[in-house]
Design an enzyme around this catalytic site. Structure first.
Site, PDB file in Angstrom:
ATOM      1  N   THR A   1      -0.621  -0.177   6.448  1.00  0.00           N
ATOM      2  CA  THR A   1      -0.282  -1.035   5.304  1.00  0.00           C
ATOM      3  C   THR A   1      -0.188  -2.480   5.763  1.00  0.00           C
ATOM      4  O   THR A   1       0.333  -2.751   6.846  1.00  0.00           O
ATOM      5  CB  THR A   1       1.047  -0.607   4.645  1.00  0.00           C
ATOM      6  OG1 THR A   1       1.509  -1.677   3.805  1.00  0.00           O
ATOM      7  CG2 THR A   1       2.140  -0.278   5.644  1.00  0.00           C
TER       8      THR A   1
ATOM      9  N   VAL B   1     -12.659  -5.198  -1.664  1.00  0.00           N
ATOM     10  CA  VAL B   1     -12.164  -3.918  -1.163  1.00  0.00           C
ATOM     11  C   VAL B   1     -11.492  -4.180   0.182  1.00  0.00           C
ATOM     12  O   VAL B   1     -12.037  -4.900   1.020  1.00  0.00           O
ATOM     13  CB  VAL B   1     -13.320  -2.902  -0.996  1.00  0.00           C
ATOM     14  CG1 VAL B   1     -12.829  -1.627  -0.339  1.00  0.00           C
ATOM     15  CG2 VAL B   1     -13.946  -2.593  -2.349  1.00  0.00           C
TER      16      VAL B   1
ATOM     17  N   THR C   1       0.907  -1.136   0.000  1.00  0.00           N
ATOM     18  CA  THR C   1       0.000   0.000   0.000  1.00  0.00           C
ATOM     19  C   THR C   1       0.948   1.186   0.000  1.00  0.00           C
ATOM     20  O   THR C   1       2.129   1.014   0.254  1.00  0.00           O
ATOM     21  CB  THR C   1      -0.819   0.038   1.319  1.00  0.00           C
ATOM     22  OG1 THR C   1      -1.449  -1.218   1.513  1.00  0.00           O
ATOM     23  CG2 THR C   1      -1.888   1.092   1.317  1.00  0.00           C
TER      24      THR C   1
END
Ligand code: GLY
Length: 302
Positions: free
Chosen positions: A221, A199, A170
């Site tokens: 992350t 998602v 991320t």
């Protein structure tokens, strides 16, 4: 106006095997340095934390080294579906997008949602429609797909034997500006070979990011499902609010909680309301850099 400002960015927690796989850390460190220098310019001249995190996250999205924007991982169908969010710690307003395609900088679309929409989260075709209504340019789906990601996809999608250490990545940024306002941004392509429509935590306020001038700004992350089930970014803000912890103790306790509760793996970057910076992760690496209270630039990979 506060005298100092702070900035932190990350390019994902994971398992970059620098030694065995001969991965060169230098391009990661150089990218962090350049991005922090851009963010530094904004904050030095009195720009807002929101502008700084949007700019840094956009630059991380543009850089194919990272799993966001160009260079994002591919889903089970070999396509990108991108998630991003941004949050303003002064107003607690946020904007987020999920499952989007054809927008080069999802974090900029998230900012547009924050500013121009009465909603917080827009998804898929609706988000794309909103983007076009507001004059955002679209790009071809090919723009996002790099040779590295195609190779990874071709290797993994036939077997679907994806190791935990291949799942993370991320990007994110958190900042405190000279007025003491905090902001956070996060953006991702999600998990490699993820189901279509999946998602993760990144666009979920409180899971993938959080910002509140009264406590801190956080960007997370890692394996998103674990961050969603522990609402980790808000959990860290609550540790600061209710236990009066500083950024470092809150980040440490947050990652311990993630591990203990759901055996989660990943990392966080945190700036508290005094501008103290902290990064914490329980993966082998987390690409990250920071400038604490207008000081020196630091960049690290583990
Ligand atoms: N943390 C990114 C994701 O799981 O989608």
């Amino acid at each position: 106006m506060a005298k100092t400002w702070s900035l932190m960015i990350h390019g994902g927690a994971g398992e970059l095997d620098l030694v065995r796989k001969h991965i060169d850390a230098q391009p990661y460190l150089e990218s962090l340095q350049i991005i922090l220098e851009y963010g530094q310019k904004i904050l030095r001249r009195g720009g807002t934390a929101l502008d700084a995190v949007e700019m840094c996250a956009s630059m991380l999205e543009d850089n194919p080294l990272f799993n966001a924007g160009r260079g994002a991982v591919l889903n089970e169908a070999g396509k990108v579906e991108l998630d991003a969010a941004i949050m303003d710690g002064k107003s607690l307003n946020a904007g987020a997008v999920a499952g989007i395609t054809r927008i080069a900088n999802p974090v900029q679309l998230a900012r547009l949602v924050l500013v121009k929409s009465k909603h917080v989260l827009l998804i898929g075709n609706g988000a794309l429609r909103f983007a076009k209504q507001h004059g955002s340019k679209t790009v071809s789906e090919c723009y996002f797909i790099t040779d590295k990601r195609l190779e990874e996809y071709n290797k993994l999608h036939t077997t679907m034997r994806i190791k935990e250490n291949q799942k993370h990545g991320t990007i994110g940024a958190v900042a405190m500006d000279k007025r003491g306002n905090l902001a956070a941004a996060t953006s991702t392509g999600g998990l490699v070979c993820k189901s279509q429509g999946r998602v993760g935590d990144t666009p979920i306020i409180g899971a993938g990011l959080y910002a509140d001038n009264k406590t801190c700004a956080v960007s997370t992350t890692g394996h998103g499902e674990m961050f969603m089930c522990t609402v980790l970014a808000k959990h860290i803000a609550d540790l600061i609010a209710f236990k009066k912890l500083d950024a470092a103790s809150a980040a440490k306790q947050g990652i311990n909680y993630l591990k203990r509760k759901v055996n989660g793996r990943g990392g966080v970057i945190v700036i508290d309301k005094y501008g103290r910076c902290s990064a914490r992760f329980n993966t082998r690496t987390m690409v990250h850099g920071w400038i604490e209270r207008s000081g020196e630039i630091h960049c690290k990979i583990k």
